[in-house]
Write a protein that holds these residues in place. Structure first.
Motif, short mmCIF file in Angstrom:
data_model
loop_
_atom_site.label_atom_id
_atom_site.label_comp_id
_atom_site.label_asym_id
_atom_site.label_seq_id
_atom_site.Cartn_x
_atom_site.Cartn_y
_atom_site.Cartn_z
N LYS A 143 -9.49 18.72 -42.81
CA LYS A 143 -8.78 18.14 -41.65
C LYS A 143 -8.18 19.23 -40.79
CE LYS A 143 -5.52 14.64 -40.17
NZ LYS A 143 -4.65 13.53 -40.57
N THR A 190 -8.95 20.21 -37.04
CA THR A 190 -7.85 20.28 -36.08
C THR A 190 -7.93 21.57 -35.28
OG1 THR A 190 -6.45 18.91 -37.50
CG2 THR A 190 -5.33 20.27 -35.87
N ALA A 250 -1.73 18.60 -39.51
CA ALA A 250 -2.59 19.34 -40.45
C ALA A 250 -2.45 20.85 -40.28
CB ALA A 250 -4.04 18.92 -40.28
#
Length: 162
Positions: free
Chosen positions: A126, A130, A35
């Motif tokens: 996401k 991350t 990501a």
């Protein structure tokens, strides 16, 4: 200067906690999900090491970035990333996040709505999670370096002398 004369304060934690590699691998699996570019994660980790004043982490992260092909200009200008021409807008947002978490403004909240909005302009949910986990991953090892003092520049598994 050689690291041969340096000693750690504590033995390798793996001797006492054989579960630790599984924890580290789990965090790495979360962070290495694609990501966020690995280069960005590496820069965030290196900047975190600089902010917390950890020679061990700074040397380790810089070596990993160099081995991955990171340029000297980017590594050398990371402490002054705000006015360096070598970073993308997304990298700047990620670096601003790690700085806000680790070097907060005493007069305001750590991550302001404006900073979050800037990061969200470059990263989806996401990717933001991350980056959040990547900062936490680094922070998991900060007390290890500060208290145990593993030897900078030595590979993992060879960085403790006791």
């Amino acid at each position: 200067m050689s690291t041969e004369a340096l000693t750690s304060r504590l033995p390798d934690p793996l001797e006492l906690f054989p579960e630790m590699p599984a924890i580290a691998a789990g965090l790495s699996k979360l962070v290495d999900n694609g990501a966020v570019p690995k280069e960005t994660i590496g820069l965030v980790h290196l900047r975190a090491g600089q902010i917390v004043g950890s020679t061990y982490h700074t040397v380790r992260q810089a070596a990993l970035l160099r081995a991955a092909g990171e340029t000297a200009e980017r590594l050398d200008s990371l402490p002054s990333w705000r006015d360096s021409p070598y970073f993308t807008a997304a990298e700047r947002a990620a670096l601003a996040l790690v700085e806000a978490v680790l070097a907060p403004d005493p007069a305001g909240e750590r991550v302001s709505d404006a900073l979050f909005a800037e990061a969200a302009a470059h990263f989806d949910d996401k990717a933001l999670w991350t980056l959040t986990v990547a900062i936490g991953q680094f922070m998991f090892f900060v007390p290890v370096a500060a208290i145990a003092k593993p030897i900078p520049g030595r590979p993992v598994g060879q960085n403790y002398s006791k």
